[in-house]
Write a protein that holds these residues in place. Structure first.
Motif, PDB file in Angstrom:
ATOM      1  N   THR A  18     -36.745 -29.338  12.095  1.00  0.00           N
ATOM      2  CA  THR A  18     -38.026 -29.271  12.796  1.00  0.00           C
ATOM      3  C   THR A  18     -38.971 -28.295  12.114  1.00  0.00           C
ATOM      4  O   THR A  18     -40.166 -28.591  11.930  1.00  0.00           O
ATOM      5  CB  THR A  18     -37.806 -28.847  14.260  1.00  0.00           C
ATOM      6  N   ASP A  19     -38.461 -27.132  11.693  1.00  0.00           N
ATOM      7  CA  ASP A  19     -39.293 -26.162  10.984  1.00  0.00           C
ATOM      8  C   ASP A  19     -39.820 -26.735   9.675  1.00  0.00           C
ATOM      9  O   ASP A  19     -40.981 -26.531   9.320  1.00  0.00           O
ATOM     10  CB  ASP A  19     -38.505 -24.878  10.712  1.00  0.00           C
ATOM     11  N   GLN A  20     -38.968 -27.463   8.953  1.00  0.00           N
ATOM     12  CA  GLN A  20     -39.395 -28.053   7.685  1.00  0.00           C
ATOM     13  C   GLN A  20     -40.474 -29.107   7.900  1.00  0.00           C
ATOM     14  O   GLN A  20     -41.457 -29.155   7.159  1.00  0.00           O
ATOM     15  CB  GLN A  20     -38.186 -28.680   6.966  1.00  0.00           C
ATOM     16  N   VAL A  21     -40.305 -29.934   8.909  1.00  0.00           N
ATOM     17  CA  VAL A  21     -41.302 -30.981   9.184  1.00  0.00           C
ATOM     18  C   VAL A  21     -42.628 -30.354   9.594  1.00  0.00           C
ATOM     19  O   VAL A  21     -43.697 -30.762   9.136  1.00  0.00           O
ATOM     20  CB  VAL A  21     -40.791 -31.948  10.265  1.00  0.00           C
ATOM     21  N   LEU A  22     -42.575 -29.340  10.450  1.00  0.00           N
ATOM     22  CA  LEU A  22     -43.807 -28.682  10.876  1.00  0.00           C
ATOM     23  C   LEU A  22     -44.513 -27.986   9.713  1.00  0.00           C
ATOM     24  O   LEU A  22     -45.737 -28.016   9.621  1.00  0.00           O
ATOM     25  CB  LEU A  22     -43.509 -27.681  11.990  1.00  0.00           C
ATOM     26  N   SER A  23     -43.727 -27.395   8.805  1.00  0.00           N
ATOM     27  CA  SER A  23     -44.370 -26.740   7.665  1.00  0.00           C
ATOM     28  C   SER A  23     -44.990 -27.776   6.718  1.00  0.00           C
ATOM     29  O   SER A  23     -46.022 -27.521   6.098  1.00  0.00           O
ATOM     30  CB  SER A  23     -43.364 -25.869   6.906  1.00  0.00           C
TER      31      SER A  23
ATOM     32  N   ASN B   9     -48.276 -28.907   8.551  1.00  0.00           N
ATOM     33  CA  ASN B   9     -49.315 -27.884   8.562  1.00  0.00           C
ATOM     34  C   ASN B   9     -49.860 -27.648   7.160  1.00  0.00           C
ATOM     35  O   ASN B   9     -51.036 -27.338   7.009  1.00  0.00           O
ATOM     36  CB  ASN B   9     -48.783 -26.571   9.127  1.00  0.00           C
ATOM     37  N   GLY B  10     -49.023 -27.751   6.176  1.00  0.00           N
ATOM     38  CA  GLY B  10     -49.459 -27.511   4.794  1.00  0.00           C
ATOM     39  C   GLY B  10     -49.691 -26.030   4.552  1.00  0.00           C
ATOM     40  O   GLY B  10     -49.351 -25.162   5.350  1.00  0.00           O
ATOM     41  N   ASP B  11     -50.281 -25.713   3.413  1.00  0.00           N
ATOM     42  CA  ASP B  11     -50.592 -24.315   3.062  1.00  0.00           C
ATOM     43  C   ASP B  11     -51.941 -23.951   3.647  1.00  0.00           C
ATOM     44  O   ASP B  11     -52.992 -24.403   3.180  1.00  0.00           O
ATOM     45  CB  ASP B  11     -50.608 -24.128   1.548  1.00  0.00           C
ATOM     46  N   GLU B  12     -51.936 -23.115   4.627  1.00  0.00           N
ATOM     47  CA  GLU B  12     -53.200 -22.705   5.236  1.00  0.00           C
ATOM     48  C   GLU B  12     -53.495 -21.265   4.933  1.00  0.00           C
ATOM     49  O   GLU B  12     -52.728 -20.408   4.830  1.00  0.00           O
ATOM     50  CB  GLU B  12     -53.132 -22.907   6.759  1.00  0.00           C
TER      51      GLU B  12
END
Length: 101
Positions: free
Chosen positions: A90-95, A98-101
């Motif tokens: 889940t953390d990997q999918v969310l990152s 979201n991309g690099d912000e």
């Protein structure tokens, strides 16, 4: 030792199968003709009931409290592992979303 774990896994799947039962199929009148699908479904349910009864009889004959405790322990450990890896996924999918912000 491997057959014990296989038996334990089979019993866990059997218990989960009891928990996930659908609604029973209503019986049709003898006057109406069965379609091929309904005949196959009835046959598969018959095989499932036979296998379930055989597994229940086998479990009752070979019931050991230590095996029951090992099954519970295996379930707790596997649930903890799945929860951990699901959190990582889940953390990997969310990152990624979201991309690099």
């Amino acid at each position: 030792m491997g057959t014990r774990y296989l038996l334990a896994l089979f019993l866990i799947l059997l218990i989960l199968g009891f928990e996930v039962q659908g609604t029973p199929v209503p019986q049709q009148d003898e006057a109406t003709s069965f379609t091929l699908l309904s005949q196959m479904q009835e046959s598969l349910f018959g095989y499932w009931d036979t296998a379930r009864t055989a597994a229940q009889n086998l479990y009752q004959k070979t019931y050991l409290p230590s095996v029951d405790e090992k099954i519970r322990d295996m379930y707790n450990k596997s649930t903890a592992a799945v929860t951990t890896y699901a959190g990582i996924f889940t953390d990997q999918v969310l990152s990624l979303l979201n991309g690099d912000e």
